[in-house]
Design an enzyme around this catalytic site. Sequence first.
Site, short mmCIF file in Angstrom:
data_model
loop_
_atom_site.label_atom_id
_atom_site.label_comp_id
_atom_site.label_asym_id
_atom_site.label_seq_id
_atom_site.Cartn_x
_atom_site.Cartn_y
_atom_site.Cartn_z
N THR A 1 0.85 -1.59 0.19
CA THR A 1 0.23 0.01 0.24
C THR A 1 1.19 0.74 -0.16
OG1 THR A 1 -1.76 -1.62 1.06
CG2 THR A 1 -1.80 0.93 1.23
N LYS B 1 7.53 1.77 11.65
CA LYS B 1 7.67 2.73 12.67
C LYS B 1 8.20 1.37 14.03
CE LYS B 1 3.63 2.39 11.75
NZ LYS B 1 2.47 1.41 10.96
N GLU C 1 8.80 10.70 8.97
CA GLU C 1 7.74 11.43 8.83
C GLU C 1 6.34 10.33 8.89
OE1 GLU C 1 5.32 13.42 10.61
OE2 GLU C 1 6.92 15.13 9.95
N GLY D 1 0.96 8.82 10.04
CA GLY D 1 0.14 8.78 9.03
C GLY D 1 0.57 10.09 7.76
N ILE E 1 -0.91 13.20 8.94
CA ILE E 1 -0.41 14.42 9.85
C ILE E 1 1.39 15.18 10.45
CG2 ILE E 1 -1.10 14.69 11.70
CD1 ILE E 1 -2.60 13.29 12.43
N GLY F 1 -9.58 -3.61 5.61
CA GLY F 1 -8.29 -3.21 5.23
C GLY F 1 -7.73 -2.63 5.71
N LYS G 1 4.82 4.52 18.26
CA LYS G 1 5.52 5.68 17.32
C LYS G 1 5.52 6.62 18.71
CE LYS G 1 1.51 4.33 13.92
NZ LYS G 1 0.69 4.13 13.51
#
Length: 412
Positions: free
Chosen positions: A13, A104, A128, A133, A135, A186, A204
């Site tokens: 993805t 992560k 990042e 995600g 943000i 998903g 995270k």
Amino acid sequence: MSVIKVAILGFGTVGEGVYKTIQSHTEELEGVLGRKVEVAAVLIRNKQKKRNIDEDVLITSDFDEILDLPQLDVIVEAIVDKEPPFTFLKQAIQKGCHVITANKEMFAHHGNELLRLAEKHNVSVGYEATVAGGIPVIQTLRQLLNVNRVRHIQGILNGTSNFILTEMREKKHSFSAALSLAQAKGFAEADPTNDVEGYDAFYKTMILSRIAFGEEPNWEEVGREGITSITSELIESAEKHGLRFKHIASICMEGGQINATVRPALVGKSHPFYSIEGVENAVNVNSDIVGSITLQGPGAGMFPTASAVIEDLVYVCQNQSTNKNYKKTISVNYGDKEGNGDELWFIQGLSKDYKNPLITWIAQSTDDTAVIQTTREEREKLINQQKVTSCFQILGEYEKLGNNKEVTLAVL
């Protein structure tokens, strides 16, 4: 005009999203960087699987073939697990490539080593996409930390857990039904442990801690609790008190040390996380000058995550140091070590007739749930003595339904 050559490791993805975004935003990237960006290679697991990749792109399952390319400027890693991604990125840095990761788990375990190695070889590391995600929380913290001293960070950092809690409240689904729906859409893996047990949010949180405070707490001392204990009945009871369950990561400096937790908590309508629904993520940062700011947006998905990677691509190609502020900072204590003051708790199972001068009853519903005010120490006693069956902290202001009076005991 010179060209920036990029290799993408993994074409799931995230990897596919990065590839498509580079293709669709060629002019924008060239305008910012002054050079054209081209994908030179893609590392895949199954070479037989048909993929929509240009013929002039090297498609390989052998990472050495990518390292042997005559020109390679940036490697984007979008695989899973700690290995082999960690080894791949070390080799890329030693070759003199900038690297970007969306992994992560790997970065939480090995980020420090990669950053030190990158500094030694005068390249940059973009990460990042490892947190929240799409943000831009890491870039925001980098800017804040020029002068501001971060006091406290809270975040909804896992879209899967947030989606499940939203479905359980809105659709009255059971946990298992909501999880099955997340898997069908998903949002959750076949094995959802990392998401629903809080490991993903934990990794995270450790990354955010390093950026905000230059260090992280002892992993063994971080309270990590997933959402598997949250039932439809608890969610319905919380609604009667005007509260919603959220899975919240929290980091702050207390009593001269960093404290962190990842756990379910409850928020009222005035809390910035109250309306964060579905797969959305949000991060609230409290610092000494700017005060409290909240960032929210899509926490997962092909293009939100690709957006974070592409912004990192620009960042590293401008050769800006990703070690900036990634060092021990002078931090302002957020307060005394937790547990010394009164806090608000949503409890289940405590008899209305229970008397304790250290506990104040704030609200009682028609079932066996209530909102109480007490210290963390007294709350632990209630649990240890099996006086309550469930107990969750309420963050921010609590407003009793039908009563304008607000109680604020747990701050952001």
